[in-house]
Design an enzyme around this catalytic site. Structure first.
Site, PDB file in Angstrom:
ATOM      1  N   THR A 133       0.815  -1.219   0.000  1.00 24.91           N
ATOM      2  CA  THR A 133       0.000   0.000   0.000  1.00 24.91           C
ATOM      3  C   THR A 133       0.848   1.268   0.000  1.00 24.91           C
ATOM      4  O   THR A 133       1.986   1.247   0.494  1.00 24.91           O
ATOM      5  CB  THR A 133      -0.906  -0.020   1.260  1.00 24.91           C
ATOM      6  OG1 THR A 133      -1.504   1.256   1.414  1.00 24.91           O
ATOM      7  CG2 THR A 133      -0.122  -0.314   2.532  1.00 24.91           C
ATOM      8  N   GLU A 135       0.226   3.567   1.947  1.00 25.34           N
ATOM      9  CA  GLU A 135       0.165   4.079   3.319  1.00 25.34           C
ATOM     10  C   GLU A 135       1.486   3.893   4.068  1.00 25.34           C
ATOM     11  O   GLU A 135       1.713   4.532   5.091  1.00 25.34           O
ATOM     12  CB  GLU A 135      -0.998   3.434   4.083  1.00 25.34           C
ATOM     13  CG  GLU A 135      -2.307   3.676   3.359  1.00 25.34           C
ATOM     14  CD  GLU A 135      -3.565   3.357   4.145  1.00 25.34           C
ATOM     15  OE1 GLU A 135      -3.522   3.350   5.384  1.00 25.34           O
ATOM     16  OE2 GLU A 135      -4.598   3.117   3.502  1.00 25.34           O
ATOM     17  N   TYR A 159      -1.979  -0.645  10.901  1.00 28.97           N
ATOM     18  CA  TYR A 159      -2.097  -1.290   9.580  1.00 28.97           C
ATOM     19  C   TYR A 159      -0.882  -0.970   8.712  1.00 28.97           C
ATOM     20  O   TYR A 159      -0.214  -1.876   8.204  1.00 28.97           O
ATOM     21  CB  TYR A 159      -3.384  -0.826   8.883  1.00 28.97           C
ATOM     22  CG  TYR A 159      -3.390  -1.128   7.388  1.00 28.97           C
ATOM     23  CD1 TYR A 159      -3.408  -2.437   6.923  1.00 28.97           C
ATOM     24  CD2 TYR A 159      -3.360  -0.094   6.445  1.00 28.97           C
ATOM     25  CE1 TYR A 159      -3.396  -2.717   5.550  1.00 28.97           C
ATOM     26  CE2 TYR A 159      -3.351  -0.367   5.081  1.00 28.97           C
ATOM     27  CZ  TYR A 159      -3.365  -1.681   4.641  1.00 28.97           C
ATOM     28  OH  TYR A 159      -3.343  -1.955   3.291  1.00 28.97           O
ATOM     29  N   LYS A 163       2.140  -3.419   7.248  1.00 29.55           N
ATOM     30  CA  LYS A 163       2.431  -3.589   5.811  1.00 29.55           C
ATOM     31  C   LYS A 163       3.878  -3.169   5.532  1.00 29.55           C
ATOM     32  O   LYS A 163       4.574  -3.809   4.727  1.00 29.55           O
ATOM     33  CB  LYS A 163       1.461  -2.761   4.962  1.00 29.55           C
ATOM     34  CG  LYS A 163       0.027  -3.239   4.969  1.00 29.55           C
ATOM     35  CD  LYS A 163      -0.172  -4.635   4.380  1.00 29.55           C
ATOM     36  CE  LYS A 163      -0.010  -4.678   2.885  1.00 29.55           C
ATOM     37  NZ  LYS A 163      -0.370  -6.022   2.333  1.00 29.55           N
TER      38      LYS A 163
HETATM   39  P1  NAD Z   1      -9.671  -7.435   2.039  1.00 24.46           P
HETATM   40  O1  NAD Z   1      -9.655  -7.163   3.506  1.00 24.46           O
HETATM   41  O2  NAD Z   1     -10.894  -7.148   1.252  1.00 24.46           O
HETATM   42  O3  NAD Z   1      -9.323  -8.979   1.783  1.00 24.46           O
HETATM   43  C1  NAD Z   1      -8.298  -9.645   2.458  1.00 24.46           C
HETATM   44  C2  NAD Z   1      -8.485 -11.137   2.218  1.00 24.46           C
HETATM   45  O4  NAD Z   1      -7.402 -11.826   2.887  1.00 24.46           O
HETATM   46  C3  NAD Z   1      -9.785 -11.698   2.777  1.00 24.46           C
HETATM   47  O5  NAD Z   1     -10.390 -12.538   1.836  1.00 24.46           O
HETATM   48  C4  NAD Z   1      -9.352 -12.479   4.006  1.00 24.46           C
HETATM   49  O6  NAD Z   1     -10.188 -13.575   4.301  1.00 24.46           O
HETATM   50  C5  NAD Z   1      -7.954 -12.918   3.606  1.00 24.46           C
HETATM   51  N1  NAD Z   1      -7.080 -13.197   4.748  1.00 24.46           N
HETATM   52  C6  NAD Z   1      -6.925 -12.408   5.870  1.00 24.46           C
HETATM   53  N2  NAD Z   1      -6.043 -13.001   6.698  1.00 24.46           N
HETATM   54  C7  NAD Z   1      -5.628 -14.142   6.105  1.00 24.46           C
HETATM   55  C8  NAD Z   1      -4.719 -15.159   6.461  1.00 24.46           C
HETATM   56  N3  NAD Z   1      -4.063 -15.131   7.631  1.00 24.46           N
HETATM   57  N4  NAD Z   1      -4.520 -16.189   5.617  1.00 24.46           N
HETATM   58  C9  NAD Z   1      -5.192 -16.248   4.433  1.00 24.46           C
HETATM   59  N5  NAD Z   1      -6.081 -15.322   4.056  1.00 24.46           N
HETATM   60  C10 NAD Z   1      -6.288 -14.276   4.872  1.00 24.46           C
HETATM   61  O7  NAD Z   1      -8.412  -6.642   1.472  1.00 24.46           O
HETATM   62  P2  NAD Z   1      -8.210  -5.950   0.044  1.00 24.46           P
HETATM   63  O8  NAD Z   1      -8.751  -4.579   0.113  1.00 24.46           O
HETATM   64  O9  NAD Z   1      -8.640  -6.868  -1.001  1.00 24.46           O
HETATM   65  O10 NAD Z   1      -6.618  -5.827   0.031  1.00 24.46           O
HETATM   66  C11 NAD Z   1      -5.809  -6.842  -0.541  1.00 24.46           C
HETATM   67  C12 NAD Z   1      -4.351  -6.444  -0.405  1.00 24.46           C
HETATM   68  O11 NAD Z   1      -4.129  -5.199  -1.053  1.00 24.46           O
HETATM   69  C13 NAD Z   1      -3.900  -6.254   1.037  1.00 24.46           C
HETATM   70  O12 NAD Z   1      -2.606  -6.782   1.165  1.00 24.46           O
HETATM   71  C14 NAD Z   1      -3.912  -4.745   1.236  1.00 24.46           C
HETATM   72  O13 NAD Z   1      -2.955  -4.360   2.193  1.00 24.46           O
HETATM   73  C15 NAD Z   1      -3.528  -4.281  -0.146  1.00 24.46           C
HETATM   74  N6  NAD Z   1      -4.012  -2.952  -0.519  1.00 24.46           N
HETATM   75  C16 NAD Z   1      -5.359  -2.660  -0.426  1.00 24.46           C
HETATM   76  C17 NAD Z   1      -5.798  -1.407  -0.837  1.00 24.46           C
HETATM   77  C18 NAD Z   1      -7.268  -1.051  -0.801  1.00 24.46           C
HETATM   78  O14 NAD Z   1      -7.619   0.103  -1.100  1.00 24.46           O
HETATM   79  N7  NAD Z   1      -8.177  -1.966  -0.496  1.00 24.46           N
HETATM   80  C19 NAD Z   1      -4.900  -0.445  -1.302  1.00 24.46           C
HETATM   81  C20 NAD Z   1      -3.534  -0.791  -1.377  1.00 24.46           C
HETATM   82  C21 NAD Z   1      -3.113  -2.041  -0.987  1.00 24.46           C
HETATM   83  P1  TYD Z   2     -10.857   3.819   4.084  1.00 25.39           P
HETATM   84  O1  TYD Z   2     -11.799   3.435   2.994  1.00 25.39           O
HETATM   85  O2  TYD Z   2     -11.002   3.200   5.424  1.00 25.39           O
HETATM   86  O3  TYD Z   2      -9.378   3.625   3.497  1.00 25.39           O
HETATM   87  P2  TYD Z   2      -7.931   4.112   4.120  1.00 25.39           P
HETATM   88  O4  TYD Z   2      -8.103   4.498   5.531  1.00 25.39           O
HETATM   89  O5  TYD Z   2      -7.110   2.887   3.932  1.00 25.39           O
HETATM   90  O6  TYD Z   2      -7.503   5.268   3.238  1.00 25.39           O
HETATM   91  O7  TYD Z   2     -10.958   5.376   4.261  1.00 25.39           O
HETATM   92  C1  TYD Z   2     -10.744   6.267   3.185  1.00 25.39           C
HETATM   93  C2  TYD Z   2     -10.806   7.669   3.754  1.00 25.39           C
HETATM   94  O8  TYD Z   2     -12.162   7.911   4.175  1.00 25.39           O
HETATM   95  C3  TYD Z   2      -9.933   7.857   4.971  1.00 25.39           C
HETATM   96  O9  TYD Z   2      -9.370   9.163   4.939  1.00 25.39           O
HETATM   97  C4  TYD Z   2     -10.898   7.719   6.129  1.00 25.39           C
HETATM   98  C5  TYD Z   2     -12.204   8.244   5.572  1.00 25.39           C
HETATM   99  N1  TYD Z   2     -13.430   7.628   6.130  1.00 25.39           N
HETATM  100  C6  TYD Z   2     -14.476   8.443   6.569  1.00 25.39           C
HETATM  101  O10 TYD Z   2     -14.393   9.694   6.506  1.00 25.39           O
HETATM  102  N2  TYD Z   2     -15.584   7.847   7.088  1.00 25.39           N
HETATM  103  C7  TYD Z   2     -15.708   6.492   7.208  1.00 25.39           C
HETATM  104  O11 TYD Z   2     -16.749   6.005   7.736  1.00 25.39           O
HETATM  105  C8  TYD Z   2     -14.639   5.666   6.713  1.00 25.39           C
HETATM  106  C9  TYD Z   2     -14.722   4.163   6.814  1.00 25.39           C
HETATM  107  C10 TYD Z   2     -13.527   6.273   6.179  1.00 25.39           C
END
Ligand code: NAD
Ligand code: TYD
Length: 360
Positions: A133, A135, A159, A163
């Site tokens: 990420t 972040e 978090y 990461k």
């Molecule tokens: P998510 O929370 O939707 O999904 C995570 C998945 O991992 C789930 O299906 C969960 O069951 C599985 N999981 C959790 N712990 C586990 C374990 N110990 N063993 C096996 N499976 C496990 O997350 P996401 O949003 O799809 O994110 C996926 C990846 O991308 C993560 O590594 C996250 O850090 C990274 N990422 C996400 C975002 C975002 O905006 N969502 C942005 C940048 C990076």
């Molecule tokens: P989020 O979707 O939790 O992603 P991240 O914290 O990983 O960026 O949040 C996106 C932005 O939205 C973050 O600045 C927090 C804000 N936020 C709200 O203002 N209200 C909410 O209820 C949530 C879940 C997030």
């Protein structure tokens, strides 16, 4: 040939598996623990597809991973599995340490043993792609240059710290043992199948249910937004042509304050599913107590992946949000199924002690 995808029942991993099998005719093994964020229904269209195998398991279970690798001999591991929600990491950081750090280490150890057992082309072509990420780079001041791959790490939440630690372990495995790793650091994803604890799906789901739309603090925190299908195409490209040991930042070139995102969702809902009383969904916006340690701004400089691999995002933010809202309107059953008792408990835990603030 096959690939192993960890976390493939989650939001990005699920989109990635569906996207991959739409492009390639190759066996995909999905390994997922099915935490609250994992949802097999996302992959239901693959139930009869012989190119897909689902295994419920933990990346921290060394024996399970070793057996999987020995049996299916994947040419790559694409590692999505993680605890991914910042607010949950504030309430309960331990699972983040366990899965994101210890789990990733365990997966890497198994991958290293497997890779060492390979020879010739199979060994040279093997890849471990670690999905991370933006972040990890910390918070940017207004006007400061966007994050490049050379930015110093300054994670601020449990978090992002977990990461960041995993990124360092991945890097060390390459530097010390030669494991052929690739790391991608990506901005905020949005799109179909996202669990409604994150900003965009939470806003859609709450709006439709007539609930308040919680905006933390003044709503002026800035994120870069990337449509999930663009993320999938970027990962495919990095896997195909990324230089081993390199890091690639992936972003959408879409920096927006949170309040603008919430407004955009409300406006599209007003158009596609107007409230019965004719009042805008914007009326449901409620400013609430800010997230502790809330990062003010993230921005990704995605020029390296464009320059070296020719990848650019295809989706505009306006169209991406419209498609996302439409997907949630078209899939009420998916939403209903993820809103279990555990989901309701989380909403209570995260929002009940956030006092409402006067609008800014
Ligand atoms: P998510 O929370 O939707 O999904 C995570 C998945 O991992 C789930 O299906 C969960 O069951 C599985 N999981 C959790 N712990 C586990 C374990 N110990 N063993 C096996 N499976 C496990 O997350 P996401 O949003 O799809 O994110 C996926 C990846 O991308 C993560 O590594 C996250 O850090 C990274 N990422 C996400 C975002 C975002 O905006 N969502 C942005 C940048 C990076
Ligand atoms: P989020 O979707 O939790 O992603 P991240 O914290 O990983 O960026 O949040 C996106 C932005 O939205 C973050 O600045 C927090 C804000 N936020 C709200 O203002 N209200 C909410 O209820 C949530 C879940 C997030």
């Amino acid at each position: 040939m096959s690939i192993l995808v960890t976390g493939g029942a989650g939001f990005i991993g699920g989109n990635f598996v569906l996207d991959w099998l739409g492009v390639f005719d190759e066996l995909v093994i999905t390994l997922d623990k099915l935490t609250y964020a994992g949802n097999c229904e996302t992959l239901v269209s693959l139930a009869e597809d012989e190119r897909h195998i689902f295994i419920q398991g933990d990346i921290g279970d060394a024996e399970c991973i070793s057996q999987l690798l020995a049996r299916y001999r994947p040419r790559a591991i694409v590692h999505f599995a993680a605890e991914s929600h910042v607010d949950r990491s504030i309430h309960d950081p331990e699972a983040f340490i366990q899965t994101n750090i210890v789990g990733t280490f365990c997966l890497l150890e198994a991958a290293r043993t497997f890779w060492n057992s390979l020879e010739g082309e199979a060994k040279a072509d093997f890849r471990f792609l670690h999905v991370s990420t933006d972040e990890v780079y910390g918070s940017l001041a207004k006007g400061a240059a966007a994050f490049t791959e050379n930015n110093r790490y300054e994670p601020n939440s449990p978090y992002s710290a977990s990461k960041a630690a995993s990124d360092h372990i991945v890097r060390a495995c390459h530097h010390t043992y030669g494991l052929p790793v690739l790391t991608t650091n990506c901005s905020n994803n949005y799109g179909p199948y996202q669990f409604p604890e994150k900003l965009i799906p939470l806003t859609i789901v709450n709006a439709l249910a007539g609930r308040p739309l919680p905006v933390y603090g003044d709503g002026q925190q800035i994120r870069d937004w990337l449509y999930v299908k663009d993320h999938c195409s970027a990962i495919r490209r990095v896997l195909e042509a990324g230089r081993v040991g390199e890091v690639y930042n992936i972003g959408g070139w879409n920096e927006k304050p949170n309040i603008d995102i919430v407004h955009a969702v409300c406006d599209i809902l007003d158009e596609l599913r107007a409230r019965a009383d004719g009042v805008s969904y914007r009326e449901q916006i409620t400013f609430v107590t800010d997230r502790p340690g809330h990062d003010r701004r993230y921005a990704i400089d995605a020029r390296k992946i464009a320059r070296e691999l020719g990848w650019k995002p295809a989706e505009t933010i306006a169209n991406g949000i419209r498609k996302t809202v439409q997907w949630y309107l078209d899939n009420p059953q998916w939403i209903a199924n993820v809103q279990s008792g555990a989901y309701r408990e989380w909403v209570e835990k995260n929002y009940s002690d956030r006092a409402e603030k006067p609008a800014v």
